[in-house]
Design an enzyme around this catalytic site. Structure first.
Site, PDB file in Angstrom:
ATOM      1  N   ASP A 404       0.859  -1.177   0.000  1.00 59.14           N
ATOM      2  CA  ASP A 404       0.000   0.000   0.000  1.00 59.14           C
ATOM      3  C   ASP A 404       0.902   1.235   0.000  1.00 59.14           C
ATOM      4  OD1 ASP A 404      -2.322   1.596   0.358  1.00 59.14           O
ATOM      5  OD2 ASP A 404      -1.913   1.693   2.504  1.00 59.14           O
ATOM      6  N   THR A 406      -0.314   4.882   1.051  1.00 57.75           N
ATOM      7  CA  THR A 406      -0.626   5.814   2.127  1.00 57.75           C
ATOM      8  C   THR A 406      -0.483   5.141   3.486  1.00 57.75           C
ATOM      9  OG1 THR A 406      -2.223   6.808   0.628  1.00 57.75           O
ATOM     10  CG2 THR A 406      -2.321   7.476   2.944  1.00 57.75           C
ATOM     11  N   PHE A 555     -11.687  18.182  -8.985  1.00 57.41           N
ATOM     12  CA  PHE A 555     -10.585  17.391  -9.567  1.00 57.41           C
ATOM     13  C   PHE A 555     -11.115  16.048 -10.053  1.00 57.41           C
ATOM     14  CE2 PHE A 555      -7.376  14.125  -9.352  1.00 57.41           C
ATOM     15  CZ  PHE A 555      -6.265  14.716  -9.940  1.00 57.41           C
ATOM     16  N   ARG A 609       5.956  16.407  -5.100  1.00 52.81           N
ATOM     17  CA  ARG A 609       4.658  16.454  -5.770  1.00 52.81           C
ATOM     18  C   ARG A 609       4.503  17.861  -6.317  1.00 52.81           C
ATOM     19  NH1 ARG A 609       0.109  16.250  -8.005  1.00 52.81           N
ATOM     20  NH2 ARG A 609      -1.859  15.857  -6.946  1.00 52.81           N
ATOM     21  N   LYS A 812      -7.432  -4.832  -5.277  1.00 50.14           N
ATOM     22  CA  LYS A 812      -6.096  -5.164  -4.773  1.00 50.14           C
ATOM     23  C   LYS A 812      -5.963  -6.676  -4.617  1.00 50.14           C
ATOM     24  CE  LYS A 812      -5.271  -0.890  -2.128  1.00 50.14           C
ATOM     25  NZ  LYS A 812      -4.824  -0.345  -0.848  1.00 50.14           N
TER      26      LYS A 812
END
Length: 1143
Positions: A404, A406, A555, A609, A812
């Site tokens: 993963d 985060t 977004f 980022r 996943k």
């Protein structure tokens, strides 16, 4: 699961249609003829495996599915029924021990699951019934109930938001337990609902339950007296998911649409299945070989017995007449009984004690992980946790790591690093002064130490303060700025931050939005909040500026940007836009791009980022067109997303580029070094995240999974929509193109070799999102689409790293399952810290949970839990490597020593008329595996370090030497089997040569058959124990104690057992046999000579390999620095053959 199926079976039309109708508050709609409430499943959650009633039969059935357990059950029954040479206790007692211990362990684990389920199901919630608020247990909620949820409570089922305590009819939730994101997400109430929910008369028509967290389609019919029903469309923004938590909202009301095992969280839960290690599969394969050997021996002896008895005078000699019962017995029945007797006699070639030893080795070995001080984290005051000890050795065989992002790779803690305004770089430093003086540049020399104009600076900072969806939460009394309920508090220690901001917390759907707002705050512009569509900011002169928020252009992953349209006090209408450089640059002037591009590229290579910021002034006519277009698109029931996208794209053109920002998502401690070590060990790393692609891609660069020269192959919704063709056609075209580049045109790479040791060919990284993955995995079953999955897998296997973003939890698990079931059945490992990772943790061969900040669901469902990602390196490269080597040696050694044990017994039948006469005494048969040879191999399998831990951590390539089950392949197995055959033949015929001399004692007496067996057994015990001593490279006092202690115990036991007349024995076969045997010098010489001859091949092999193999010479520096001895020095090379068969 059964309840769900029964509910669906008797649930009326639900099983025949694609949608369900929910009556809000169970009130019938006006005009309906008869109200028949539809049947749906209740809200009970069931994750347990057993009940009180089915535990015993179900658990026994699962345990006896193992070949070994079933085999020993059959042998035990044979010993009970048939008159065999050995007692049933020898098989029954160890089998009972293994079955009982396993059942207790699995029962306890399931009891914990029952306890967790009860906690959830009995939780009290508030439901509106007939105008009254009533408290009821969560499991009693029905579809259609109106549920009240207060702040910081989790939603008990999937709800449609009807009413919120906030003035703007929104609420904020965190979905950390679902998709791993701890950021706040905004959800909206359904428009035109009654303020008094008792007066609300409505029905909801929505899709049947499905696991996609980000998809929901429905509509709500609101009925009013004598009016046409009002229809409102429902989307994911109206759906509150079970497991999510209400934040920054005092209270909401919602109607239940999905309950229990039909909620999206439950549908994403992967049931816990029995995991089996690759070593267990190898044991089963070897077991089948030895079973064949056993059956062959029994068949040979049975056949030869009746061939021998067919000769005249042999079947019934004069000294042994048959009884009448024996004469009347059916010949075939007698042959079958003899066959079973031989099976039992030779049964010790497959000892149940091996399974007991393996269970003990796994259980005791797991404590070394728990006790490892390097795994202790002072921050949480906890160390590693082992939830299952069955998979210790699997840690040394991992080929694919699924992680993963985060909270696992990153801390999910964004920090504003720097910005670029009009081509000039601004780096913040801890000081109370203003923006002036903090400008540096990496641009042209002529611009060195220059700054952008003040007007541009302020425009850029206003854009940061206005272009976002951040909400301000004032801290309560006594909370301060660092309240636990704030997503991102403000650090009061930073210079330039107003004191008021210290008492303010920001919440947003993305942590980088908070970082940008706080970045602007450091430079003097503070966002004060949004009230009644009015955005307030405080500028550097401490003046309050107010802007009217007209529209938010949200977004999305296709546009990769977001915008806001605001109106100033002077009446100007401005559009501020921020997004990825690739989506902003084509929409602004080219000369502005050239000034900014260099900064953006440099920041991206540093792993930051990056976002670009642009603005546009809208005329009155232009805004009127945009406003009308947006209102029309938002009311559309069909193609709503496409219409909105069209309006967004039209308005976001012709903008002016102001600057760019660089935000750092802090990595976990030593995350990059850990990923590099795993790749060096030959493992492929896949990142599976629910996060946005840009953020995840930056993390992959920061973790060194993607390098600067890595060519990224992108398979996302954005790339599929390029070219204007159907998605399926474009998908097929891209897969073929990527396959040609990454697979067909790429030079062949050896398994496990990664970029550092491969040829300097082009490296590829692969990126896919959840929507595209659904197309790949769920393609229509025609001839061309059936290749999608295969092409996708081949491309991924040839890439250095793979990034899967926007993944639902079940996706996943699908990815892990696809790789797990691919060619070669590679060993997979999943690691995560949130409940959204549980499915992939359960699906992988090995599941690792991180004791992070997002609850303990991952830890509870994992096989192993560690405090930090950095601990994974030692867990795999050191513990995993050593566990595998130890247990592989244990398995091979057990089969070898039992072949040595039973082969003389088999050969003895040729000399005793196939009479099933045991060569060894019953005490020796029982004690051989339990006492005489069990402790040395158990100590070896717990303490052995053929290479010291420091070397294993420094040289990741050593992990590859044991990859793909190298030590339990057929080659090493054949070597150990041949060694056992050689030594078994030597034991028997060596002692046979001794017995050619009839007088072996001083008094002229001859030795009997029990003396013969005792000499063979003595040579056997000493040889197999000393063989293990030669293989031991890491000596401790425990090894010395058990090896020499076992030999001393054997000698003591033999004297003791044969030196006393035992009243409970009918036949005392070994009375003074051992003492008389040792009184013969010839017996002493033969015992010593046979032990030396048996060990000679190992000694010669060690000497030859030590001289000729450079690998063996290097092993000296790798050995642990514990005490050394002659045998220890010998063992540096003695065991190289068995440890390094795959070299």
């Amino acid at each position: 699961m059964l309840r769900r199926r029964l509910n669906r079976l008797f649930g009326g039309d639900e099983r025949r249609v694609d949608s369900r109708t929910v009556y809000v508050g169970h009130r019938p709609c006006p005009g309906s003829e008869a109200f028949i409430p539809p049947k749906f499943c209740d809200n009970r959650i069931v994750s347990s495996k057993y009940t009180v009633w089915n535990f015993l039969p179900k658990n026994l059935f699962e345990q006896f599915r193992r070949i070994a357990n079933f085999y020993f059950l059959i042998i035990f029954l044979v010993q009970v029924i048939v008159d065999t040479p050995t007692s049933p206790v020898t098989s029954g007692l160890p089998l009972f021990f293994v079955i009982t211990v396993t059942a207790i362990k699995q029962g306890y684990e399931d009891w914990l699951r029952h306890k967790a389920d009860k906690e959830v199901n009995k939780y009290l919630v508030t439901v509106l019934e007939n105008g009254r608020r009533t408290r009821k247990e969560s499991e009693k909620i029905k579809v259609g109930d109106i549920v009240e949820v207060v702040e910081d409570e989790t939603f008990p089922c999937d709800l449609i938001l009807l009413q919120s305590s906030r003035d703007d009819d929104t609420c904020f939730v965190t979905t950390a337990s679902l998709d791993g994101e701890s950021n706040h997400k905004t959800h909206y109430t359904v428009p035109d609902t009654e303020r008094d929910l008792e007066l609300l008369n409505a029905t909801i028509e929505c899709e049947q339950p499905q696991p996609d967290l980000y998809k929901f389609v429905g509509r709500m019919h609101i009925y009013r007296d004598d009016q046409e029903p009002v229809v409102r469309s429902l989307g994911p923004e109206n759906l509150l998911l079970k497991g999510a938590t209400l934040k920054n909202t005092k209270k909401i009301y919602g109607v239940a649409v999905y309950t229990g095992m039909e909620t999206k969280m439950a549908l994403n839960y992967q049931g816990k299945s029995q995991k089996r290690s690759v070593v267990e599969k190898s044991i089963n394969a070897f077991l089948l070989v030895y079973l064949c050997i056993l059956v062959s021996k029994a068949l040979v002896c049975t056949t030869l017995k009746y061939v021998w008895q067919s000769k005249p005078g042999q079947d019934e000699p004069w000294y042994n007449h048959k009884t009448q019962k024996e004469k009347d017995t059916n010949l075939y029945l007698k042959m079958f009984t003899d066959f079973l007797s031989f099976m039992v006699l030779f049964n010790f070639i497959i000892p149940v004690s091996m399974y007991v030893t393996v269970e003990m080795q796994k259980f005791l070995g797991s404590f070394f992980i728990t006790w490892d001080k390097d795994f202790f984290d002072p921050e949480i005051q906890e160390g590693a946790l082992v939830n299952t000890s069955d998979l210790n050795e699997e840690l040394g065989q991992v080929e694919y790591v699924f992680t993963d992002k985060t909270g696992t790779l990153t801390q999910n803690n964004m920090e504003f690093i720097e910005c670029c305004i009009d081509g000039f770089q601004y780096k913040y430093r801890d000081s109370r002064t203003e923006l002036d003086g903090f400008c540096v540049t990496d641009g042209p020399v002529s611009k060195l130490q220059q700054k952008a104009g003040r007007e541009k600076e302020e425009l850029f900072l206003r854009a940061l303060c206005l272009c976002h969806t951040v909400q301000v939460k004032e801290a309560g009394p006594g909370e301060g700025g660092g309240g636990a309920d704030l997503v991102d508090g403000v650090d009061g220690g930073d210079g330039g931050v107003p004191h008021e901001a210290e008492q303010r917390g920001f919440i947003a759907s993305s942590p980088d939005e908070v970082a940008l707002v706080m970045g602007a705050m450091k430079y003097g512009f503070t966002f004060l909040g949004l009230e009644c569509k009015q955005m307030k900011i405080q500028n550097r002169n401490n003046d309050i500026e107010v802007y009217e928020l007209l529209h938010v252009l949200n977004f999305d992953p296709v546009r990769r940007r977001m915008s806001v349209i605001v109106r100033t006090k002077t009446g100007e209408t401005l559009l501020f836009c921020k997004g990825a450089d690739s989506s902003i640059f084509p929409r602004v002037k080219q000369d502005e791009v050239d000034r900014i591009r260099m900064h953006v590229e440099r920041n991206a290579t540093e792993g930051y980022r990056t976002l670009c910021v642009a603005y546009k002034q809208l005329s009155v006519e232009e805004y009127a067109r945009v406003d009308a277009g947006l209102q029309e698109a938002r009311l559309a029931l069909q193609d709503r997303e496409e219409r909105l996208m069209d309006v967004y794209n039209r308005v976001e053109t012709g903008m002016s580029l102001i600057g760019a920002t660089a935000v750092e998502d802090r990595l976990q401690e030593e995350a990059a070094e850990t990923m590099e070590a795993l790749q060096g060990a030959g493992m492929k790393v896949w990142v599976l995240t629910g996060d946005k692609m840009e953020t995840a891609k930056s993390t992959c660069y920061a973790c060194r999974l993607f390098q600067r020269g890595t060519e990224l192959l992108e398979l996302t919704v954005r790339t599929l929509e390029e070219g204007g063709r159907k998605r399926e056609e474009r998908l097929h075209e891209l897969l073929l193109d990527y396959h040609k580049r990454a697979v067909q045109d790429a030079p062949p790479v050896k398994g496990g070799v990664t970029r550092r040791w491969s040829s300097p060919a082009q490296e590829y990284g692969f990126i896919i999102d959840g929507a595209t993955l659904s197309l790949v995995l769920n393609a229509t079953p025609d001839a061309s689409a059936s290749r999608y999955k295969s092409l996708f897998l081949q491309i991924c296997q040839n890439c250095t790293a793979v990034l899967c973003c926007r993944m639902a939890p079940l996706q996943k698990a699908q990815i892990v399952k696809m790789v797990k079931n691919s060619k070669g059945n590679p060993i997979t490992l999943s690691i995560g810290d949130g409940a959204n990772d549980v499915s992939m943790i359960l699906e992988a061969h090995v599941g690792i949970g991180i004791k992070g900040k997002e609850g303990r669901q991952a830890v509870r469902n994992s096989d192993y839990a560690i405090p930090k990602l950095k601990h994974l390196k030692k867990l795999l490269l050191a513990h995993g490597h050593l566990y595998y080597v130890r247990i592989a040696h244990l398995v091979q050694y057990f089969f070898y020593k039992n072949l040595c044990f039973i082969l003389p017994q088999f050969l003895y039948q040729f000399f005793c008329g196939y009479s099933q006469q045991p060569l060894y005494d019953a005490a020796y048969l029982t004690m051989y595996n339990i006492c005489f040879t069990s402790m040395p191999i158990l100590a070896y399998s717990l303490l052995e370090q053929h290479i010291c831990i420091e070397i294993l951590l420094d040289d990741a390539k050593l992990y590859r030497e044991i990859a793909k089950n190298a030590m339990l392949r057929w080659g090493p197995f054949l070597y150990w089997t041949l060694l056992g055959l050689f030594q078994g033949l030597l034991f028997f015929f060596g002692v046979h040569c001794l017995f050619r001399n009839p007088a072996l004692q001083d008094n002229g007496q001859v030795f009997g058959n029990w003396s013969y067996g005792t000499i063979v057994f003595t040579v056997l015990v000493f040889t197999v124990t000393l063989k293990l001593a030669l293989d031991t490279r890491h000596w401790t006092w425990i090894n010395h104690f058990v090896i020499w202690g076992s030999l001393a115990f054997y000698v003591f036991f033999s004297f003791f057992w044969g030196g006393i007349i035992w009243p409970f024995l009918k036949h005392q076969r070994l009375y003074f046999v051992f003492a008389n045997m040792l009184s013969s010098v010839s017996a002493w010489l033969v015992i010593i000579l046979l032990i030396l001859l048996s060990l000679l091949p190992d000694i010669l092999l060690a000497v030859l390999r030590r001289r000729n193999s450079p690998h063996a010479r290097q092993m000296k520096r790798r050995l642990p620095s514990s005490g050394t001895s002659t045998i220890f020095m010998l063992s540096q090379t003695t065991s190289t053959h068995s440890f390094s068969w795959s070299d």
